[in-house]
Write a protein that holds these residues in place. Structure first.
Motif, mmCIF file in Angstrom:
data_model
loop_
_atom_site.group_PDB
_atom_site.id
_atom_site.type_symbol
_atom_site.label_atom_id
_atom_site.label_comp_id
_atom_site.label_asym_id
_atom_site.label_seq_id
_atom_site.Cartn_x
_atom_site.Cartn_y
_atom_site.Cartn_z
ATOM 1 N N SER A 245 0.821 -1.210 0.000
ATOM 2 C CA SER A 245 0.000 0.000 0.000
ATOM 3 C C SER A 245 0.857 1.264 0.000
ATOM 4 O O SER A 245 2.062 1.217 0.179
ATOM 5 C CB SER A 245 -0.911 0.019 1.229
ATOM 6 N N CYS A 246 0.185 2.401 -0.181
ATOM 7 C CA CYS A 246 0.869 3.705 -0.157
ATOM 8 C C CYS A 246 1.009 4.182 1.278
ATOM 9 O O CYS A 246 1.516 5.251 1.515
ATOM 10 C CB CYS A 246 0.101 4.722 -0.979
ATOM 11 N N ASN A 247 0.499 3.436 2.214
ATOM 12 C CA ASN A 247 0.419 3.674 3.665
ATOM 13 C C ASN A 247 -0.783 4.532 4.078
ATOM 14 O O ASN A 247 -1.011 4.747 5.256
ATOM 15 C CB ASN A 247 1.749 4.126 4.311
ATOM 16 N N GLY A 248 -1.566 4.997 3.097
ATOM 17 C CA GLY A 248 -2.791 5.731 3.412
ATOM 18 C C GLY A 248 -3.806 4.842 4.116
ATOM 19 O O GLY A 248 -4.451 5.247 5.086
ATOM 20 N N CYS A 249 -3.944 3.607 3.644
ATOM 21 C CA CYS A 249 -4.900 2.699 4.278
ATOM 22 C C CYS A 249 -4.481 2.401 5.719
ATOM 23 O O CYS A 249 -5.322 2.293 6.604
ATOM 24 C CB CYS A 249 -5.021 1.401 3.472
ATOM 25 N N GLU A 250 -3.171 2.296 5.942
ATOM 26 C CA GLU A 250 -2.685 2.037 7.303
ATOM 27 C C GLU A 250 -3.081 3.184 8.240
ATOM 28 O O GLU A 250 -3.344 2.962 9.419
ATOM 29 C CB GLU A 250 -1.165 1.869 7.321
ATOM 30 N N ASP B 43 -9.276 0.951 -2.473
ATOM 31 C CA ASP B 43 -9.415 0.776 -3.922
ATOM 32 C C ASP B 43 -8.289 -0.087 -4.469
ATOM 33 O O ASP B 43 -8.497 -0.886 -5.386
ATOM 34 C CB ASP B 43 -9.413 2.150 -4.623
ATOM 35 N N CYS B 44 -7.091 0.060 -3.900
ATOM 36 C CA CYS B 44 -5.961 -0.739 -4.379
ATOM 37 C C CYS B 44 -6.207 -2.218 -4.122
ATOM 38 O O CYS B 44 -6.009 -3.050 -4.998
ATOM 39 C CB CYS B 44 -4.670 -0.313 -3.688
ATOM 40 N N GLY B 45 -6.643 -2.532 -2.913
ATOM 41 C CA GLY B 45 -6.889 -3.927 -2.566
ATOM 42 C C GLY B 45 -8.043 -4.518 -3.374
ATOM 43 O O GLY B 45 -8.050 -5.699 -3.698
ATOM 44 N N GLY C 86 -12.660 2.531 -1.249
ATOM 45 C CA GLY C 86 -12.360 3.840 -0.666
ATOM 46 C C GLY C 86 -10.880 4.085 -0.781
ATOM 47 O O GLY C 86 -10.099 3.145 -0.909
ATOM 48 N N CYS C 87 -10.499 5.334 -0.736
ATOM 49 C CA CYS C 87 -9.080 5.651 -0.866
ATOM 50 C C CYS C 87 -8.695 6.776 0.068
ATOM 51 O O CYS C 87 -8.687 7.908 -0.323
ATOM 52 C CB CYS C 87 -8.745 6.029 -2.311
ATOM 53 N N PRO C 88 -8.348 6.435 1.300
ATOM 54 C CA PRO C 88 -8.589 5.142 1.935
ATOM 55 C C PRO C 88 -10.023 5.072 2.448
ATOM 56 O O PRO C 88 -10.651 6.103 2.641
ATOM 57 C CB PRO C 88 -7.596 5.158 3.107
HETATM 58 S S1 SF4 Z 1 -6.533 2.585 -1.559
HETATM 59 FE FE1 SF4 Z 1 -5.710 4.661 -1.558
HETATM 60 S S2 SF4 Z 1 -4.977 4.932 0.538
HETATM 61 FE FE2 SF4 Z 1 -5.233 2.728 0.239
HETATM 62 S S3 SF4 Z 1 -3.214 2.008 -0.429
HETATM 63 FE FE3 SF4 Z 1 -4.411 2.480 -2.278
HETATM 64 S S4 SF4 Z 1 -3.846 4.581 -2.795
HETATM 65 FE FE4 SF4 Z 1 -3.235 4.245 -0.676
#
Ligand code: SF4
Lengths: 509, 172
Positions: free
Chosen positions: B55-60, B122-124, B152-154
């Protein structure tokens, strides 16, 4: 200086200078920067063959003039340049990554192990070359960790998947008794091809991706990217938009610092600190979402301005900053007086100023080790040229110093937010970008909460992105974590790690 | 004295927990055969292991936020655990980077049955902005079976909680 008599310095934005040294001048230039007290900030490569050239090596130096962006033209066949890590050790991993992605070699470099390439693509294929077409592979990831010989020491490998909610990376500790003798990091696990993804994107989508290089620094990246694009195409950004970008950046800083201060308490078993700071962080995020539609301000900074305006006079935000001034001051008093916390924070994870200077420690961790750089103060972009930022610095370079810098920066950001609200100009918040019909380049530079975020952009003649390199301050700071842990006990690693709070995604790309 | 100040502050702060959101069955991607016994075994408690697969660490950030006192997740029986061997749910973020593909599979294999996988963000769910590439496998379900997707993002902590509850409530 005579040896650089052939070089001209072009302006490439406010406090940004462009220079194109010959390949054999690069090391001398780096030395000259070092001698006057400057640092290497970023290093990356580009495939310039579509422009009728070979490859490009780019280095961004922090100097007394501002950011010096040096670009060296390299050959088409076997592109190589002289090693810069001998002058600036922080170049080492960036050179290794540049080799993994572009096949550009650093001649004479001591460490030429792969860095971002683990085993997902072949060793002789380079994804950022424009003609990259290799199939993915699943090679066994043999990586030669440095071994410590002898009877006493033993190794503890940790990760890449960690026990807590943190990003993935591998840490290899060599310990004697319970003291850390050596730590070697292995990163690159979250490498997801971000730079390649930018290729061919339109400028607006590029801003969204830039903001996702390291989500915790979304505003810093989106702003640095937009600054680079706007510089490249010669766009004028409305004043109000620039002021609101700074508001967003300071809101991002407050959110992250509050979270870290809570976790630092948690890591020394003061759950009270966690609950208090995270209560306020959550309230802060909810207010952010109410005002601007997103808890972390995602996609609010766009090329040409901002996507969401401040709807009112910011009364609620103003009131919240005053409340936080008071609450954080109370919590600081508790942290100050809490004997266990002070005992665990003080003299833990020390990076001394001379070591910090030698290895290029930057950002908030740098300021905690007497590296007094803050672009908002020394090289302010608008509106910071009108805001008079007070820089927070400490000398001891321990966990306590990094906590102190965070406290000081929270108070300063809260003050800046009030200042911005007070002086916020009216008018439009977004301007159209002028169309381009030729290759253009630009560099943006923003002091994010962790340190300086730099984004370099090349736009093709068709107006789409050709090359984007986002640089995270974690590149320079990760190696200093290896230094800070030395002689400490293993159980203090989570605390020390948290006190730096570096980005994996930002450096793995 | 710090202790005195802490007690004073705790008393003044009071209780912050908010009522929990309801499970959102719409986030489920497949019907598990969730027998009554399993639900009984779990009772109302569920242990979760977070896996950042790129991840981009936003979800974390939002997983951390779920630990804020307002959400009171431990009060709901939701607990984050350190080992995949001790959990019911894997919460996976990010597009799965190829550098973590094997590690994610191993984590999945190490988690005892019955297990549920929640793909976050959204990434997952789709690969998000990173998609599939030389370095990214894209969405989580390209690598391991996924039961619930939380877009969602996140995704906000509330959406995340709804997704977690949807995973373990079996749609009831
Ligand atoms: S969904 Fe958005 S916040 Fe989560 S890892 Fe992907 S880019 Fe980052």
């Amino acid at each position: 200086m005579a040896e650089f008599a052939n070089l001209t310095l072009e302006t490439a934005g406010r406090h940004v200078w462009r220079v194109r040294p010959a390949a054999d001048q690069l090391v001398a230039l780096a030395r000259a920067v070092k001698e006057e007290g400057g640092q290497l900030i970023a290093l990356w490569g580009s495939d310039d063959r579509p422009l009728g050239a070979g490859y490009g090596l780019h280095a961004a130096f922090m100097t007394s003039l501002g950011m010096l962006w040096a670009t060296v033209a390299l050959a088409v066949e076997d592109p190589a340049h002289a090693d810069l890590a001998a002058v600036f050790p922080q170049a080492g991993r960036m050179q290794r990554a540049t080799h993994d992605l572009l096949g550009i070699r650093a001649e004479g470099a001591e460490d030429t192990r792969k860095w971002l390439r683990h085993g997902a693509w072949p060793a002789n294929a380079f994804p950022l070359r424009k003609d990259y077409a290799a199939a993915t592979v699943n090679e066994p990831d043999a990586y030669a960790f440095v071994r410590v010989e002898g009877d006493g020491p033993h190794e503890i490998p940790v990760g890449p998947i960690h026990a807590g909610t943190i990003e993935p990376g591998h840490f290899r500790f060599t310990i004697i008794g319970d003291r850390v003798l050596r730590l070697e990091e292995r990163l690159g696990y979250t490498h997801k091809g971000t730079e390649k993804r930018f290729e061919g994107m339109d400028l607006a989508t590029g801003a969204r991706l830039a903001g996702r290089v390291s989500g915790d620094s979304h505003v810093a990246y989106a702003w640095a990217y937009c600054m680079a694009v706007e510089q490249a195409v010669g766009a004028e950004v409305p004043e109000r938009a620039v002021w609101l970008r700074a508001l967003f950046l300071e809101m991002e800083r407050v959110a992250n610092h509050l979270g870290d201060l809570g976790y630092l308490g948690n890591d020394v078993a003061l759950a009270f600190g966690f609950n208090q700071f995270w209560k306020w962080k959550e309230d802060w995020l909810r207010l952010t979402a109410r005002m601007f539609g997103h808890r972390y301000l995602f996609d609010s900074v766009v090329p040409g301005g901002i996507a969401v305006d401040l709807a009112d006079d910011g009364y609620d935000l103003n009131r919240m900053t005053r409340r936080l001034d008071d609450e954080v001051a109370q919590l600081k008093r508790i942290y100050d007086e809490h004997a266990t916390l002070q005992d665990r924070f003080a003299n833990t994870g020390i990076v001394k100023p001379d070591m910090a200077a030698r290895l290029g420690l930057t950002g908030l961790a740098g300021r905690a080790s007497a590296q007094a750089w803050d672009a908002r103060m020394q090289f302010p972009q608008p509106p910071y040229d009108r805001l008079a930022v007070n820089m927070a610095t400490q000398r001891k370079g321990d966990v306590l110093a990094r906590a102190e810098v965070r406290f000081a920066e929270v108070f300063e950001s809260l003050r800046l937010i009030r200042d911005i609200l007070k002086h916020l100009p009216g008018g439009a918040v977004r301007a159209e970008l002028p169309a381009v019909a030729a290759v253009r380049e630009g560099l943006g530079w923003v002091e994010g909460w962790r340190g300086e975020v730099v984004v370099a952009v090349r736009i093709s003649a068709d107006g789409r992105l050709d090359r984007v390199h986002p640089h995270d301050p974690s590149w320079q700071n990760w190696p200093l974590l290896e230094v800070g842990i030395l002689g400490n006990i293993v159980p203090d690693f989570p605390l020390i790690n948290k006190s730096f709070n570096l980005s994996y995604s930002g450096q793995d790309l | 004295m710090a202790t005195h100040l802490i007690l004073q502050k705790i008393l003044k702060t009071g209780r912050l927990s908010e009522p929990a959101p309801a499970a959102d069955p719409a986030m489920r991607t497949r019907e598990q055969e969730l027998q009554a016994e399993i639900l009984k075994v779990f009772g109302q408690a569920v242990a979760i292991r977070c896996v950042d697969a790129g991840s981009c660490n936003g979800c974390e950030l939002e997983i951390h936020a779920l630990n804020s006192p307002q959400y009171n997740i431990e009060g709901l029986g939701v607990k984050f655990a350190a080992s995949p061997r001790h959990v019911d749910v894997l919460l996976v973020t990010g597009p799965v980077s190829r550098n973590l593909e094997t590690a994610l599979r191993r984590t999945y294999d190490a988690t005892p049955e019955p297990k549920w996988v929640v793909a976050m963000g959204d990434c997952g769910c789709t690969g998000g902005m990173f998609g599939e590439s030389y370095a990214s496998c894209g969405k989580v379900s390209n690598v391991i079976p996924v039961d619930v997707e939380v877009p969602g993002c996140p995704p906000t902590p509330t959406a995340l909680l709804q997704g977690i509850l949807a995973a373990v409530s079996g749609g009831h």
